[in-house]
Write a protein that holds these residues in place. Structure first.
Motif, PDB file in Angstrom:
ATOM      1  N   MET A   1      -8.480   4.861   7.026  1.00  0.00           N
ATOM      2  CA  MET A   1      -7.841   3.646   6.524  1.00  0.00           C
ATOM      3  C   MET A   1      -6.885   3.997   5.381  1.00  0.00           C
ATOM      4  O   MET A   1      -7.202   4.825   4.524  1.00  0.00           O
ATOM      5  CB  MET A   1      -8.897   2.651   6.029  1.00  0.00           C
ATOM      6  CG  MET A   1      -8.334   1.322   5.553  1.00  0.00           C
ATOM      7  SD  MET A   1      -9.669   0.184   5.104  1.00  0.00           S
ATOM      8  CE  MET A   1      -8.720  -1.221   4.547  1.00  0.00           C
ATOM      9  N   ALA A   2      -5.710   3.361   5.384  1.00  0.00           N
ATOM     10  CA  ALA A   2      -4.714   3.642   4.352  1.00  0.00           C
ATOM     11  C   ALA A   2      -5.222   3.213   2.981  1.00  0.00           C
ATOM     12  O   ALA A   2      -6.005   2.274   2.844  1.00  0.00           O
ATOM     13  CB  ALA A   2      -3.415   2.930   4.676  1.00  0.00           C
ATOM     14  N   LYS A   3      -4.753   3.912   1.980  1.00  0.00           N
ATOM     15  CA  LYS A   3      -5.202   3.654   0.624  1.00  0.00           C
ATOM     16  C   LYS A   3      -4.541   2.422   0.018  1.00  0.00           C
ATOM     17  O   LYS A   3      -5.141   1.699  -0.782  1.00  0.00           O
ATOM     18  CB  LYS A   3      -4.910   4.882  -0.235  1.00  0.00           C
ATOM     19  CG  LYS A   3      -5.619   4.914  -1.565  1.00  0.00           C
ATOM     20  CD  LYS A   3      -5.461   6.276  -2.224  1.00  0.00           C
ATOM     21  CE  LYS A   3      -6.221   6.320  -3.542  1.00  0.00           C
ATOM     22  NZ  LYS A   3      -6.067   7.636  -4.207  1.00  0.00           N
ATOM     23  N   TYR A   4      -3.260   2.170   0.382  1.00  0.00           N
ATOM     24  CA  TYR A   4      -2.506   1.051  -0.196  1.00  0.00           C
ATOM     25  C   TYR A   4      -1.892   0.214   0.916  1.00  0.00           C
ATOM     26  O   TYR A   4      -1.253   0.736   1.831  1.00  0.00           O
ATOM     27  CB  TYR A   4      -1.405   1.568  -1.126  1.00  0.00           C
ATOM     28  CG  TYR A   4      -1.928   2.426  -2.245  1.00  0.00           C
ATOM     29  CD1 TYR A   4      -2.546   1.853  -3.359  1.00  0.00           C
ATOM     30  CD2 TYR A   4      -1.830   3.810  -2.179  1.00  0.00           C
ATOM     31  CE1 TYR A   4      -3.052   2.647  -4.381  1.00  0.00           C
ATOM     32  CE2 TYR A   4      -2.328   4.616  -3.205  1.00  0.00           C
ATOM     33  CZ  TYR A   4      -2.938   4.020  -4.293  1.00  0.00           C
ATOM     34  OH  TYR A   4      -3.433   4.811  -5.306  1.00  0.00           O
ATOM     35  N   GLU A   5      -2.090  -1.094   0.801  1.00  0.00           N
ATOM     36  CA  GLU A   5      -1.561  -2.041   1.782  1.00  0.00           C
ATOM     37  C   GLU A   5      -0.238  -2.612   1.263  1.00  0.00           C
ATOM     38  O   GLU A   5      -0.188  -3.184   0.167  1.00  0.00           O
ATOM     39  CB  GLU A   5      -2.559  -3.178   2.015  1.00  0.00           C
ATOM     40  CG  GLU A   5      -3.879  -2.744   2.633  1.00  0.00           C
ATOM     41  CD  GLU A   5      -3.717  -2.266   4.070  1.00  0.00           C
ATOM     42  OE1 GLU A   5      -2.815  -2.799   4.775  1.00  0.00           O
ATOM     43  OE2 GLU A   5      -4.474  -1.374   4.482  1.00  0.00           O
ATOM     44  N   ILE A   6       0.815  -2.462   2.054  1.00  0.00           N
ATOM     45  CA  ILE A   6       2.143  -2.945   1.678  1.00  0.00           C
ATOM     46  C   ILE A   6       2.548  -4.069   2.623  1.00  0.00           C
ATOM     47  O   ILE A   6       2.663  -3.872   3.840  1.00  0.00           O
ATOM     48  CB  ILE A   6       3.199  -1.824   1.737  1.00  0.00           C
ATOM     49  CG1 ILE A   6       2.702  -0.554   1.020  1.00  0.00           C
ATOM     50  CG2 ILE A   6       4.529  -2.313   1.169  1.00  0.00           C
ATOM     51  CD1 ILE A   6       2.378  -0.739  -0.438  1.00  0.00           C
ATOM     52  N   ALA A   7       2.747  -5.267   2.077  1.00  0.00           N
ATOM     53  CA  ALA A   7       3.254  -6.396   2.868  1.00  0.00           C
ATOM     54  C   ALA A   7       4.770  -6.295   2.915  1.00  0.00           C
ATOM     55  O   ALA A   7       5.421  -6.119   1.888  1.00  0.00           O
ATOM     56  CB  ALA A   7       2.825  -7.715   2.234  1.00  0.00           C
ATOM     57  N   THR A   8       5.336  -6.378   4.112  1.00  0.00           N
ATOM     58  CA  THR A   8       6.783  -6.297   4.255  1.00  0.00           C
ATOM     59  C   THR A   8       7.332  -7.583   4.854  1.00  0.00           C
ATOM     60  O   THR A   8       6.702  -8.203   5.714  1.00  0.00           O
ATOM     61  CB  THR A   8       7.207  -5.107   5.131  1.00  0.00           C
ATOM     62  OG1 THR A   8       6.784  -5.335   6.488  1.00  0.00           O
ATOM     63  CG2 THR A   8       6.600  -3.816   4.614  1.00  0.00           C
ATOM     64  N   ILE A   9       8.495  -7.984   4.357  1.00  0.00           N
ATOM     65  CA  ILE A   9       9.220  -9.129   4.904  1.00  0.00           C
ATOM     66  C   ILE A   9      10.637  -8.645   5.181  1.00  0.00           C
ATOM     67  O   ILE A   9      11.414  -8.402   4.249  1.00  0.00           O
ATOM     68  CB  ILE A   9       9.248 -10.322   3.928  1.00  0.00           C
ATOM     69  CG1 ILE A   9       7.839 -10.693   3.466  1.00  0.00           C
ATOM     70  CG2 ILE A   9       9.931 -11.520   4.582  1.00  0.00           C
ATOM     71  CD1 ILE A   9       7.811 -11.778   2.389  1.00  0.00           C
ATOM     72  N   ASP A  10      10.988  -8.493   6.445  1.00  0.00           N
ATOM     73  CA  ASP A  10      12.322  -8.010   6.801  1.00  0.00           C
ATOM     74  C   ASP A  10      13.416  -8.958   6.317  1.00  0.00           C
ATOM     75  O   ASP A  10      14.426  -8.535   5.771  1.00  0.00           O
ATOM     76  CB  ASP A  10      12.440  -7.843   8.311  1.00  0.00           C
ATOM     77  CG  ASP A  10      11.801  -6.560   8.811  1.00  0.00           C
ATOM     78  OD1 ASP A  10      11.391  -5.734   7.975  1.00  0.00           O
ATOM     79  OD2 ASP A  10      11.705  -6.395  10.048  1.00  0.00           O
ATOM     80  N   GLY A  11      13.213 -10.259   6.578  1.00  0.00           N
ATOM     81  CA  GLY A  11      14.176 -11.262   6.147  1.00  0.00           C
ATOM     82  C   GLY A  11      15.335 -11.444   7.094  1.00  0.00           C
ATOM     83  O   GLY A  11      15.182 -11.371   8.318  1.00  0.00           O
ATOM     84  N   ASP A  12      16.528 -11.626   6.530  1.00  0.00           N
ATOM     85  CA  ASP A  12      17.702 -12.052   7.297  1.00  0.00           C
ATOM     86  C   ASP A  12      18.819 -11.011   7.244  1.00  0.00           C
ATOM     87  O   ASP A  12      18.806 -10.099   6.417  1.00  0.00           O
ATOM     88  CB  ASP A  12      18.246 -13.362   6.716  1.00  0.00           C
ATOM     89  CG  ASP A  12      17.179 -14.434   6.590  1.00  0.00           C
ATOM     90  OD1 ASP A  12      16.465 -14.668   7.584  1.00  0.00           O
ATOM     91  OD2 ASP A  12      17.048 -15.010   5.495  1.00  0.00           O
ATOM     92  N   GLY A  13      19.817 -11.201   8.104  1.00  0.00           N
ATOM     93  CA  GLY A  13      21.008 -10.363   8.070  1.00  0.00           C
ATOM     94  C   GLY A  13      20.670  -8.896   8.224  1.00  0.00           C
ATOM     95  O   GLY A  13      20.016  -8.482   9.184  1.00  0.00           O
ATOM     96  N   ILE A  14      21.095  -8.088   7.241  1.00  0.00           N
ATOM     97  CA  ILE A  14      20.808  -6.654   7.285  1.00  0.00           C
ATOM     98  C   ILE A  14      19.388  -6.340   6.823  1.00  0.00           C
ATOM     99  O   ILE A  14      18.969  -5.175   6.844  1.00  0.00           O
ATOM    100  CB  ILE A  14      21.809  -5.859   6.420  1.00  0.00           C
ATOM    101  CG1 ILE A  14      21.697  -6.269   4.934  1.00  0.00           C
ATOM    102  CG2 ILE A  14      23.231  -6.024   6.945  1.00  0.00           C
ATOM    103  CD1 ILE A  14      22.483  -5.385   3.993  1.00  0.00           C
ATOM    104  N   GLY A  15      18.655  -7.365   6.421  1.00  0.00           N
ATOM    105  CA  GLY A  15      17.306  -7.156   5.901  1.00  0.00           C
ATOM    106  C   GLY A  15      16.414  -6.312   6.798  1.00  0.00           C
ATOM    107  O   GLY A  15      15.797  -5.348   6.325  1.00  0.00           O
ATOM    108  N   PRO A  16      16.321  -6.644   8.107  1.00  0.00           N
ATOM    109  CA  PRO A  16      15.461  -5.833   8.972  1.00  0.00           C
ATOM    110  C   PRO A  16      15.878  -4.368   9.036  1.00  0.00           C
ATOM    111  O   PRO A  16      15.023  -3.475   9.054  1.00  0.00           O
ATOM    112  CB  PRO A  16      15.612  -6.519  10.341  1.00  0.00           C
ATOM    113  CG  PRO A  16      15.942  -7.939  10.003  1.00  0.00           C
ATOM    114  CD  PRO A  16      16.816  -7.857   8.790  1.00  0.00           C
TER     115      PRO A  16
END
Length: 362
Positions: A1-16
Motif C-alpha cells: 500500500m502506498a505511503k501517501y494518498e494524493i487526490a488529483t483533479i484534472d479540471g478543464d482545458g489543458i488541466g488533464p
C-alpha cells in the motif's frame, strides 16, 4: 500500500494534460510504493454536466488525502448568474473550506530561460511571494452587494489571526532560505498600502508584531504600487514578500513574467493540515487537446508538494525527490534541446514530460 494518498483533479482545458504529466514525473522521481494517485471530478466542464463544480465526494476525498494535485479549471462562458467564473470556484471552495491560508509562489529565474529583465542572470532572481489566501478583498466572494443595478460594493476583511499566521509563515520560510541574492540577508518584505488605507496599516502593524520574534530576519516595507517598479528594477533584493490576498495575486503574476511567464509559475496553497498544488496559469482552452501546453509549472508544483509532505512527515525520500525534480527541470531548460512553446520553442507537453523523466533517470 502506498505511503501517501494524493487526490488529483484534472479540471478543464489543458488541466488533464499537465496534471497527468506531473503525475508521470512524480512517479518517476518517487518510484513505486510511495505515492498513490486517485482522480476525482471537478471544474467548469463538470459543472455543465452535473451542476456541481466541486462534488461532495471530491471534497471528501481531498479532505482525507495527504495532498491535492490540480491541473487547471475554468472555461470561457461558463459563469454563475452574477457573472463570476465557475471554474475558479473549484479551488476557491477548497481554499476556504480547508483553510489554505498561505499561497506560496516561488519566483526563480532558471538557466536557459530568456527573462525580459536582460541585466539579471539565473540565480539573481530567487524569491518567494506569500499571499494571504483566505481574507482580504477576496473574502467578499459571493457576499458583495449590487444595488438596483447602479451600485456595487465588496468589502476588504483582515483579522489579527489571519495576518499573524501568514506573517509567521513568511518569517519561518525566510529562516529556511539562504537570503536575498543581492546581499544574502534573510528578509521579509511587507507589501501593502499602509499610507492610504487603515486595513493595510493594520496589516503592517501586525506584521511588525510578528517580526519582533524573528530578530535574525530583516523586515522591509513596500507599497503595492512601488513594488511593481522594484520587482523589475531590483528583483535580486527580495527574499520573501508577504501581501494581502488581492495584492499578492497581482504581484505574483508580475513576478512570473520576469522569469519567463506563467508556464514556469508553480503554486502551493497551504494550511496547517492540508495542501493544494497547481500551476498558477489558467486552463488555456485555446490549446487544449493539442499537446501544446507546457507542463513545467504543474511539475514544479508537484515538487512543492513533495517538499511540503517531506517537511510535514520528516520524510527525506520526499525531500530528495523534490530536489531531483527541480534539478531535472533546470537541466532540461539549460540544455536547450527541449523548449516549450511558451518559452519560444516547439516542444510538446509530451516532449517536456519525457525530457524531465530522462533527466531524472540520469
Amino acid at each position: 500500500m502506498a505511503k501517501y494518498e494524493i487526490a488529483t483533479i484534472d479540471g478543464d482545458g489543458i488541466g488533464p494534460e499537465v496534471c497527468q504529466s506531473a503525475i508521470t514525473v512524480l512517479k518517476e522521481a518517487c518510484g513505486s510504493g510511495l505515492l498513490a494517485f486517485t482522480g476525482h471530478d471537478g471544474g467548469a466542464d463538470h459543472y455543465v454536466k452535473s451542476g456541481h463544480v466541486l462534488p461532495d465526494d471530491t471534497y471528501a476525498a481531498c479532505k482525507a488525502a495527504d495532498a491535492i494535485l490540480h491541473g487547471a479549471a475554468g472555461m470561457p462562458g461558463v459563469t454563475y448568474p452574477d457573472g463570476t467564473e465557475v471554474g475558479n470556484d473549484l479551488h476557491l471552495r477548497l481554499r476556504f473550506r480547508l483553510d489554505l491560508y498561505a499561497n506560496v509562489r516561488p519566483i526563480r529565474l532558471y538557466q536557459g530561460v530568456d527573462s525580459p529583465l536582460k541585466h539579471f542572470k539565473p540565480g539573481q532572481i530567487d524569491y518567494v511571494i506569500v499571499r494571504e489566501n483566505t481574507e482580504g478583498l477576496y473574502a467578499s466572494r459571493g457576499g458583495g452587494i449590487v444595488l438596483r443595478d447602479e451600485v456595487a460594493t465588496d468589502t476588504i476583511v483582515v483579522t489579527r489571526k489571519g495576518i499573524e499566521r501568514v506573517a509567521r509563515f513568511s518569517f519561518e520560510l525566510a529562516r529556511q532560505r539562504k537570503g536575498a541574492p543581492r546581499d544574502g540577508k534573510r528578509r521579509v518584505t511587507v507589501c501593502d498600502k499602509a499610507n492610504i488605507l487603515r486595513t493595510y496599516a493594520f496589516f503592517r502593524s501586525v506584521c511588525d508584531d510578528v517580526a519582533a520574534a524573528y530578530p535574525d530576519v530583516d523586515i522591509d516595507y513596500a507599497y503595492a504600487d512601488a513594488i511593481t517598479v522594484h520587482m523589475l528594477k531590483r528583483p535580486d533584493f527580495y527574499d520573501v514578500i508577504v501581501a494581502e490576498n488581492m495584492f499578492g495575486d497581482i504581484i505574483s503574476d508580475l513576478g512570473a513574467a520576469t522569469i519567463g511567464g506563467m508556464g514556469l509559475s508553480a503554486s502551493a496553497e497551504l494550511g496547517d493540515t492540508h495542501g493544494l498544488f497547481q500551476g498558477a496559469h489558467g486552463s488555456a482552452p485555446d490549446i487544449a487537446g493539442q499537446n501544446a501546453a507546457s507542463p513545467l509549472a504543474t511539475i514544479l508544483s508537484g515538487a512543492l508538494m513533495l517538499r511540503w509532505l517531506g517537511d510535514k512527515h520528516a520524510d527525506a525520500a520526499l525531500t530528495d525527490a523534490a530536489q531531483r525534480i527541480e534539478l531535472a527541470v533546470e537541466q532540461v531548460l539549460a540544455k536547450g534541446d527541449h523548449v516549450p512553446r511558451d518559452l519560444g520553442g516547439t516542444a510538446s507537453c509530451t516532449d517536456m514530460t519525457q525530457a524531465v523523466c530522462r533527466a531524472l533517470s540520469r
